[in-house]
Design a protein around this motif. Structure first.
Motif, PDB file in Angstrom:
ATOM      1  N   TRP A  73       0.843  -1.193   0.000  1.00 29.34           N
ATOM      2  CA  TRP A  73       0.000   0.000   0.000  1.00 29.34           C
ATOM      3  C   TRP A  73       0.876   1.241   0.000  1.00 29.34           C
ATOM      4  CZ3 TRP A  73      -1.209  -4.610   2.048  1.00 29.34           C
ATOM      5  CH2 TRP A  73      -2.479  -5.129   1.758  1.00 29.34           C
ATOM      6  N   ALA A  74       0.280   2.369  -0.317  1.00 27.99           N
ATOM      7  CA  ALA A  74       1.048   3.608  -0.368  1.00 27.99           C
ATOM      8  C   ALA A  74       0.123   4.809  -0.211  1.00 27.99           C
ATOM      9  CB  ALA A  74       1.802   3.719  -1.698  1.00 27.99           C
ATOM     10  N   ALA A  75       0.683   5.875   0.339  1.00 27.81           N
ATOM     11  CA  ALA A  75       0.058   7.188   0.212  1.00 27.81           C
ATOM     12  C   ALA A  75       0.444   7.699  -1.168  1.00 27.81           C
ATOM     13  CB  ALA A  75       0.554   8.133   1.294  1.00 27.81           C
ATOM     14  N   VAL A  76      -0.501   8.317  -1.864  1.00 25.80           N
ATOM     15  CA  VAL A  76      -0.316   8.591  -3.288  1.00 25.80           C
ATOM     16  C   VAL A  76      -0.701  10.025  -3.622  1.00 25.80           C
ATOM     17  CG1 VAL A  76      -1.192   7.976  -5.594  1.00 25.80           C
ATOM     18  CG2 VAL A  76      -0.665   6.167  -3.947  1.00 25.80           C
ATOM     19  N   ARG A  77      -0.026  10.559  -4.606  1.00 30.74           N
ATOM     20  CA  ARG A  77      -0.472  11.794  -5.263  1.00 30.74           C
ATOM     21  C   ARG A  77      -0.126  11.679  -6.743  1.00 30.74           C
ATOM     22  NH1 ARG A  77      -2.292  16.596  -3.622  1.00 30.74           N
ATOM     23  NH2 ARG A  77      -1.782  16.148  -1.451  1.00 30.74           N
ATOM     24  N   ILE A  78      -1.163  11.704  -7.582  1.00 28.91           N
ATOM     25  CA  ILE A  78      -0.992  11.546  -9.025  1.00 28.91           C
ATOM     26  C   ILE A  78      -1.268  12.873  -9.713  1.00 28.91           C
ATOM     27  CG2 ILE A  78      -1.782  10.352 -11.099  1.00 28.91           C
ATOM     28  CD1 ILE A  78      -0.362   8.513  -9.169  1.00 28.91           C
ATOM     29  N   ASN A  79      -0.370  13.285 -10.568  1.00 27.89           N
ATOM     30  CA  ASN A  79      -0.497  14.555 -11.267  1.00 27.89           C
ATOM     31  C   ASN A  79      -1.811  14.633 -12.042  1.00 27.89           C
ATOM     32  OD1 ASN A  79       0.326  17.091 -12.212  1.00 27.89           O
ATOM     33  ND2 ASN A  79       1.256  16.216 -14.056  1.00 27.89           N
ATOM     34  N   GLY A  80      -2.572  15.708 -11.831  1.00 28.10           N
ATOM     35  CA  GLY A  80      -3.808  15.945 -12.558  1.00 28.10           C
ATOM     36  C   GLY A  80      -5.012  15.198 -12.026  1.00 28.10           C
ATOM     37  N   GLN A  81      -4.853  14.417 -10.948  1.00 30.22           N
ATOM     38  CA  GLN A  81      -5.960  13.675 -10.371  1.00 30.22           C
ATOM     39  C   GLN A  81      -6.241  14.146  -8.944  1.00 30.22           C
ATOM     40  OE1 GLN A  81      -5.603   9.422 -10.792  1.00 30.22           O
ATOM     41  NE2 GLN A  81      -5.314   9.523 -13.001  1.00 30.22           N
ATOM     42  N   THR A  82      -7.324  13.637  -8.378  1.00 31.30           N
ATOM     43  CA  THR A  82      -7.713  14.001  -7.025  1.00 31.30           C
ATOM     44  C   THR A  82      -7.821  12.746  -6.170  1.00 31.30           C
ATOM     45  OG1 THR A  82     -10.081  13.813  -7.477  1.00 31.30           O
ATOM     46  CG2 THR A  82      -9.050  15.959  -7.898  1.00 31.30           C
TER      47      THR A  82
END
Length: 241
Positions: free
Chosen positions: A97-106
């Protein structure tokens, strides 16, 4: 054993992933384990209404439909579940598992989505890891995967002291965590295997780069987290533990 059989065993859960649609590109990784309730455990974060599982202080599933406040909020009592630790499927593939931040998404787009990471640097270069987004990191950059690894550092928040009696700044450095496999020996039993994983399968890698693509979540991940997006088919390919 025939060569074709050996190849099949070496690539569990990857055969059906190529059809996954969604975000892809190059990215970065870090690591953390803060014991806090993951943000994807709050209600209305996925299009299926299903949430990442959360646990009590005693590491028991809450089954509260996300109602219990995080232990990292004043008076909260929901924590990260120990079974959301990484594990090796075989010598070249792991799940986690991971904490995530994807460019252009929420957050509502990536919560509970799965991504196949191919490591591009360090001792794990060429290995693959399929992670499910369980959390959102407020201090992450774009296309950033903060891998959930026991002993990886608490980062901004720390519920591990309250849950497990960890030092006031967590185990090891606040960012980065412990520095040797031997330190895992003193961890709570439920977190030891995930801690050892970092120095065994992961080779003690320090924030390796990745290429990534969104894929169908493996059934083994969904079975542990309880979360799946409504537009995401489960990959039922058997795993080799």
């Amino acid at each position: 054993m025939q060569l074709t059989t050996l190849i099949a065993l070496a690539l569990p859960a990857l055969a059906g992933l190529a059809s996954g649609q969604g975000a892809s590109g190059s990215g970065q990784t870090t690591r953390y384990w803060d014991c806090c309730k993951p943000s994807c455990g709050w209600s209305a974060k996925t299009n299926s209404g299903k949430l990442i599982g959360t646990c009590s202080k005693n590491d028991q599933p809450l089954n509260d439909n996300g109602a219990t406040a995080s232990a990292c909020d004043n008076g909260g009592s929901a924590y990260m579940c120990s079974n959301q630790s990484p594990w090796a499927v075989n010598d070249t593939v792991s799940y986690g598992w991971a904490a995530v931040r994807i460019n252009g998404q929420t957050e509502t787009t990536w919560c509970c989505a799965c991504y196949e990471l191919t490591f591009t640097s360090g001792p794990v270069s060429g290995k693959k890891m399929v992670v499910q987004a369980s959390n959102t990191g407020g201090d992450l950059g774009n296309n950033h995967f903060d891998l959930a690894i026991p002993g990886g550092g608490v980062g901004l928040f720390n519920a591990c002291t309250n849950q497990y009696g960890a030092p006031s700044s967590g185990w090891g450095a606040q960012y980065g965590g412990i520095s040797s496999r031997a330190e895992c020996d003193g961890f709570p039993e439920a977190l030891k295997d995930g801690c050892y994983w970092r120095f065994d399968w992961f080779g003690g890698a320090d924030n390796p780069g990745v290429s990534f693509k969104q894929v169908a979540c493996p059934a083994a991940i969904v079975a542990k987290s309880g979360c799946q997006r409504s537009n995401d088919a489960i990959d039922e390919t058997p795993t080799q533990d």
